[in-house]
Design an enzyme around this catalytic site. Structure first.
Site, PDB file in Angstrom:
ATOM      1  N   GLU A  88       0.915  -1.459   0.229  1.00  0.00           N
ATOM      2  CA  GLU A  88       0.154   0.304   0.234  1.00  0.00           C
ATOM      3  C   GLU A  88       0.860   0.837   0.002  1.00  0.00           C
ATOM      4  O   GLU A  88       0.400   2.758   0.175  1.00  0.00           O
ATOM      5  CB  GLU A  88      -0.673   0.465   0.841  1.00  0.00           C
ATOM      6  CG  GLU A  88      -0.757  -0.364   2.899  1.00  0.00           C
ATOM      7  CD  GLU A  88      -1.798  -0.511   3.346  1.00  0.00           C
ATOM      8  OE1 GLU A  88      -1.735  -1.329   4.045  1.00  0.00           O
ATOM      9  OE2 GLU A  88      -2.173   0.522   3.459  1.00  0.00           O
ATOM     10  N   CYS A 120      -3.753  -4.542   3.861  1.00  0.00           N
ATOM     11  CA  CYS A 120      -2.132  -4.788   4.521  1.00  0.00           C
ATOM     12  C   CYS A 120      -2.722  -6.304   3.610  1.00  0.00           C
ATOM     13  O   CYS A 120      -1.896  -7.121   3.784  1.00  0.00           O
ATOM     14  CB  CYS A 120      -2.541  -5.070   6.108  1.00  0.00           C
ATOM     15  SG  CYS A 120      -2.269  -3.641   6.699  1.00  0.00           S
ATOM     16  N   HIS A 240      -2.715 -10.975  11.239  1.00  0.00           N
ATOM     17  CA  HIS A 240      -2.239  -9.615  10.937  1.00  0.00           C
ATOM     18  C   HIS A 240      -1.591  -8.907  12.333  1.00  0.00           C
ATOM     19  O   HIS A 240      -2.538  -9.009  13.210  1.00  0.00           O
ATOM     20  CB  HIS A 240      -2.712  -8.963   9.918  1.00  0.00           C
ATOM     21  CG  HIS A 240      -2.550  -7.303   9.717  1.00  0.00           C
ATOM     22  ND1 HIS A 240      -0.750  -7.322   9.047  1.00  0.00           N
ATOM     23  CD2 HIS A 240      -2.900  -5.558  10.206  1.00  0.00           C
ATOM     24  CE1 HIS A 240      -1.489  -5.725   9.168  1.00  0.00           C
ATOM     25  NE2 HIS A 240      -2.319  -5.304  10.072  1.00  0.00           N
ATOM     26  N   LYS A 245      -0.335  -5.465  19.839  1.00  0.00           N
ATOM     27  CA  LYS A 245      -1.187  -5.801  21.354  1.00  0.00           C
ATOM     28  C   LYS A 245      -2.762  -6.659  20.090  1.00  0.00           C
ATOM     29  O   LYS A 245      -3.242  -7.681  20.958  1.00  0.00           O
ATOM     30  CB  LYS A 245      -1.955  -4.414  21.523  1.00  0.00           C
ATOM     31  CG  LYS A 245      -2.464  -4.747  22.390  1.00  0.00           C
ATOM     32  CD  LYS A 245      -2.014  -5.124  23.744  1.00  0.00           C
ATOM     33  CE  LYS A 245      -2.894  -5.332  25.615  1.00  0.00           C
ATOM     34  NZ  LYS A 245      -2.797  -3.261  25.827  1.00  0.00           N
TER      35      LYS A 245
HETATM   36  N1  CAA Z   1       0.088   1.914  30.820  1.00  0.00           N
HETATM   37  C1  CAA Z   1      -0.096   1.670  30.554  1.00  0.00           C
HETATM   38  N2  CAA Z   1      -0.806   1.328  29.084  1.00  0.00           N
HETATM   39  C2  CAA Z   1      -0.902   2.294  28.727  1.00  0.00           C
HETATM   40  C3  CAA Z   1      -1.425   3.181  29.066  1.00  0.00           C
HETATM   41  C4  CAA Z   1      -0.377   2.996  30.744  1.00  0.00           C
HETATM   42  N3  CAA Z   1       0.843   4.346  30.464  1.00  0.00           N
HETATM   43  N4  CAA Z   1      -1.928   4.229  28.368  1.00  0.00           N
HETATM   44  C5  CAA Z   1      -2.402   3.535  27.968  1.00  0.00           C
HETATM   45  N5  CAA Z   1      -2.224   2.373  28.068  1.00  0.00           N
HETATM   46  C6  CAA Z   1      -3.354   1.698  26.843  1.00  0.00           C
HETATM   47  C7  CAA Z   1      -4.792   1.600  26.617  1.00  0.00           C
HETATM   48  O1  CAA Z   1      -5.015   0.875  27.810  1.00  0.00           O
HETATM   49  C8  CAA Z   1      -4.892   0.809  25.635  1.00  0.00           C
HETATM   50  O2  CAA Z   1      -4.583  -0.469  25.957  1.00  0.00           O
HETATM   51  P1  CAA Z   1      -6.147  -1.296  25.754  1.00  0.00           P
HETATM   52  O3  CAA Z   1      -6.283  -1.206  24.215  1.00  0.00           O
HETATM   53  O4  CAA Z   1      -5.736  -2.849  25.669  1.00  0.00           O
HETATM   54  O5  CAA Z   1      -6.975  -0.897  26.478  1.00  0.00           O
HETATM   55  C9  CAA Z   1      -3.466   1.253  25.158  1.00  0.00           C
HETATM   56  O6  CAA Z   1      -2.787   1.353  25.978  1.00  0.00           O
HETATM   57  C10 CAA Z   1      -3.639   2.076  23.508  1.00  0.00           C
HETATM   58  O7  CAA Z   1      -4.016   3.665  24.522  1.00  0.00           O
HETATM   59  P2  CAA Z   1      -5.133   4.250  23.518  1.00  0.00           P
HETATM   60  O8  CAA Z   1      -6.159   3.639  23.275  1.00  0.00           O
HETATM   61  O9  CAA Z   1      -5.541   5.584  24.397  1.00  0.00           O
HETATM   62  O10 CAA Z   1      -4.042   4.951  22.769  1.00  0.00           O
HETATM   63  P3  CAA Z   1      -4.674   6.327  21.206  1.00  0.00           P
HETATM   64  O11 CAA Z   1      -6.027   6.377  20.825  1.00  0.00           O
HETATM   65  O12 CAA Z   1      -3.707   6.719  21.697  1.00  0.00           O
HETATM   66  O13 CAA Z   1      -4.196   5.162  19.798  1.00  0.00           O
HETATM   67  C11 CAA Z   1      -4.652   3.325  18.208  1.00  0.00           C
HETATM   68  C12 CAA Z   1      -4.189   3.381  19.917  1.00  0.00           C
HETATM   69  C13 CAA Z   1      -5.761   4.106  18.139  1.00  0.00           C
HETATM   70  C14 CAA Z   1      -4.623   2.007  17.687  1.00  0.00           C
HETATM   71  C15 CAA Z   1      -2.935   4.203  17.269  1.00  0.00           C
HETATM   72  O14 CAA Z   1      -2.012   3.192  17.762  1.00  0.00           O
HETATM   73  C16 CAA Z   1      -3.818   3.908  15.926  1.00  0.00           C
HETATM   74  O15 CAA Z   1      -4.673   5.034  15.295  1.00  0.00           O
HETATM   75  N6  CAA Z   1      -2.684   3.001  15.045  1.00  0.00           N
HETATM   76  C17 CAA Z   1      -2.746   2.937  13.845  1.00  0.00           C
HETATM   77  C18 CAA Z   1      -4.458   2.621  13.029  1.00  0.00           C
HETATM   78  C19 CAA Z   1      -3.749   1.012  13.497  1.00  0.00           C
HETATM   79  O16 CAA Z   1      -2.837   0.419  13.917  1.00  0.00           O
HETATM   80  N7  CAA Z   1      -5.523   0.088  13.585  1.00  0.00           N
HETATM   81  C20 CAA Z   1      -5.544  -0.907  14.101  1.00  0.00           C
HETATM   82  C21 CAA Z   1      -6.488  -1.281  13.054  1.00  0.00           C
HETATM   83  S1  CAA Z   1      -6.239  -0.899  11.104  1.00  0.00           S
HETATM   84  C22 CAA Z   1      -5.729  -2.148  10.449  1.00  0.00           C
HETATM   85  O17 CAA Z   1      -5.310  -3.472  10.891  1.00  0.00           O
HETATM   86  C23 CAA Z   1      -5.016  -1.851  10.001  1.00  0.00           C
HETATM   87  C24 CAA Z   1      -3.293  -1.502   9.618  1.00  0.00           C
HETATM   88  O18 CAA Z   1      -2.376  -2.239   9.724  1.00  0.00           O
HETATM   89  C25 CAA Z   1      -3.329  -0.359  10.175  1.00  0.00           C
END
Ligand code: CAA
Length: 530
Positions: A88, A120, A240, A245
């Site tokens: 991609e 992906c 994937h 996590k």
């Molecule tokens: N200590 C330990 N853990 C902590 C923490 C701390 N201080 N602060 C937060 N966390 C944990 C949260 O509890 C959460 O865990 P859980 O999901 O198990 O509850 C984890 O850290 C992430 O925290 P948030 O959800 O608050 O994080 P965020 O909103 O800032 O970002 C995300 C998370 C949205 C996935 C971001 O990383 C993102 O946008 N990633 C890109 C998109 C992506 O990867 N999506 C996945 C599916 S899409 C796909 O599969 C296609 C692809 O390849 C992209």
């Protein structure tokens, strides 16, 4: 249980991986962004990610991964009758990556080439193409590659999940590594979870919604696979991995939502965990929901009249299975970040190179945003170990790394990495076993294999075949800090970085020049420090 005849006599015959050696530590990034490092380490299960070097793109990575697969499998590249590339991060809106690779990989001109796209899941669709063509007798051997660089904006929630890597596999009849199952789970729909418009560098993502979409599709693909193939328990599970996590959450959902409500599987799990005794302290910890089993799962099990001892047994079983069946492949997303279309396959290769035994089965699920999920199964072939023992393995690339400061990563993101390009002469190193042969003009532009078309479309003179050793020693430096724009290379080579006479170097194909008016991209064989 799936029987042996569930598997086709088609599958993986050779594997190869590649990732850039520059790695950014997420502890360093967390510090710079003012975020608790535990959020990345524990929250995302991510430790570092691969950052491409100057001119290193998906073509550079795909060629190295494919070359690794071809040499490790001792494949005659002229026997490859199809190249399918999933990516991609395409360099052109129109012109396939597969056609570019055909010039570097010395495949026969009578081959199919094409890119198979669905975020992906692109390489998985390429694999399905290859399996279908081979199983129906149309071709005998195909090369399937997933190659990607994932990019999100600086400082965005997606930033710590970026990464880069390429995974290549040779698919054939009578495969020497693993046979693929004859049935697949599949699910698709119009889901706006993640996208990138044609002219944008970075992907846009509705983060939390995308994780929900991923988990939902992974479970649906599992259900469809089970419907198609019948009940099964695999020896390993690979998903994937947008970050570490997500596979853990997928495995949890399969266990909690599909296994714990199945009395036959439950009994089997309980029987397996019978020998384990629990101290009062362990029991209290598990039953309070602080270990692997979630409080809501414990409540459901109690409603189903499970004893405390049985619940502790299930927790132990789950923990054990997570460690044995899923965790071994998570080194890949934890070290390289999200390799998009290569993510699933790099994890599968890592498992095959380190853990699995003959006749083991591996269940896999590919997810492509937008969205689609495809699941299937492999069965390992007798004698496969000798084919994956010789490197470079995924583990070799995990170890071969150079930690870079956040500032260097930020320069890469802003497209400000300095070129530092020399010209010079390189001799094959004593340990060199393979070379890369290409047709080029006097200015180094790559030409097609067809003799009728062997003149440079840019108008440069000359046509010659050149052989570049994969491993070399710098014999002499001709010119320091050259500009690729005006340079005629002749029989010298490009050297990138702080390279001096006597240094050990390795070949890399780098995107060094883009024509200002036409946008035509030029990739050049370039030597970098080994
Ligand atoms: N200590 C330990 N853990 C902590 C923490 C701390 N201080 N602060 C937060 N966390 C944990 C949260 O509890 C959460 O865990 P859980 O999901 O198990 O509850 C984890 O850290 C992430 O925290 P948030 O959800 O608050 O994080 P965020 O909103 O800032 O970002 C995300 C998370 C949205 C996935 C971001 O990383 C993102 O946008 N990633 C890109 C998109 C992506 O990867 N999506 C996945 C599916 S899409 C796909 O599969 C296609 C692809 O390849 C992209």
């Amino acid at each position: 249980m799936v029987s042996d005849d569930f598997f086709l006599n088609v599958g993986i015959d050779a594997i190869g991986f590649y990732a850039p050696k520059n790695r950014l530590s997420l502890d360093d990034l967390a510090k710079k962004r003012g975020i608790a490092p535990e959020k990345y380490r524990q929250g995302l299960l991510a430790e570092e990610f691969a950052v491409p070097e100057y001119g290193e793109d998906i073509i550079s990575m795909a060629i190295m991964a494919a070359k690794n697969a071809i040499t490790r499998g001792n494949i005659n590249s002229k026997e490859i009758e199809a190249i399918f590339v999933g990516s991609e991060s395409l360099p052109y809106a129109v012109k396939s990556v597969a056609s570019i690779l055909s010039a570097f990989l010395d495949v026969h001109e009578n081959a199919f080439t094409g890119d198979t796209l669905h975020a992906c899941a692109g390489a998985t669709l390429g694999l399905l193409n290859a399996v279908g063509l081979i199983n129906s007798g149309i071709i005998k051997k195909a090369l399937v590659i997933g190659t990607d660089i994932s990019k999100y904006p600086l400082g965005s929630p997606g930033e710590p999940t970026q990464g880069a890597g390429a995974a290549a596999m040779i698919i054939s009849k009578d495969p020497r590594i693993a046979r693929i199952g004859s049935k697949f789970g599949k699910v698709s729909g119009h889901v706006d979870d993640f996208f990138r418009t044609l002219y944008s560098e970075n992907a846009e993502v509705f983060g939390q919604y995308s994780t929900m979409a991923y988990l939902n599709y992974v479970l649906k693909a599992y259900d469809d696979f089970k419907y198609q193939a019948g009940p099964f328990l695999a020896d390993y599970y690979v998903f994937h991995a947008p970050f570490g996590k997500m596979p853990v959450k997928s495995f949890q959902r399969i266990m909690f939502e599909r296994w714990f409500d199945n009395p036959v599987k439950l009994k089997a799990m309980l029987d397996k965990s019978k020998e384990r005794a629990f101290t009062q302290k362990e029991r209290d910890l598990i039953l309070s929901g602080k270990e692997e089993l979630h409080p809501s799962t414990i409540k459901t099990l109690q409603e189903w009249k499970f004893t405390d001892e049985e619940i502790c047994g299930l927790n132990y079983f789950y923990k054990d299975w997570l460690a044995l069946k899923l965790m071994p492949c998570l080194d890949v997303p934890m070290r390289f970040g999200n390799c998009y279309s290569a993510s699933l396959w790099a994890q599968l290769f890592h498992l095959m190179e380190t853990r699995v035994k003959e006749n083991d089965t591996i269940y896999f699920t590919s997810y492509g945003s937008g969205a689609t999920a495809i699941s299937g199964m492999f069965k390992m072939e007798p004698g496969f170990k000798k084919l994956v023992a010789e490197g470079p393995t995924v583990l070799d690339y995990i170890r071969k790394k150079s930690r870079i400061p956040v500032e260097q990563y930020e320069m890469y993101k802003r497209d400000l990495l300095p070129a530092f390009l020399h010209t010079g002469h390189v001799l094959a190193a004593p340990e060199n076993k393979y070379s890369l042969d290409i047709m080029e003009c006097d200015y180094g532009c790559i030409l097609p294999v067809q003799s009728e078309l062997q003149h440079c479309p840019s108008g440069h003179p000359g046509v010659h075949k050149r052989s570049f050793p994969m491993l070399g020693i710098v014999a002499k430096i001709d010119e320091v800090d050259v500009e690729i724009k005006d340079h005629v290379c002749g029989d010298c080579v490009y050297l990138l970085g702080d390279v001096k006479a006597g240094n050990n170097v390795e070949l890399s194909i780098r995107r060094l020049k883009v024509d200002e008016n036409s946008g035509l991209i030029h990739w050049y064989p370039t030597y970098v420090l080994a």
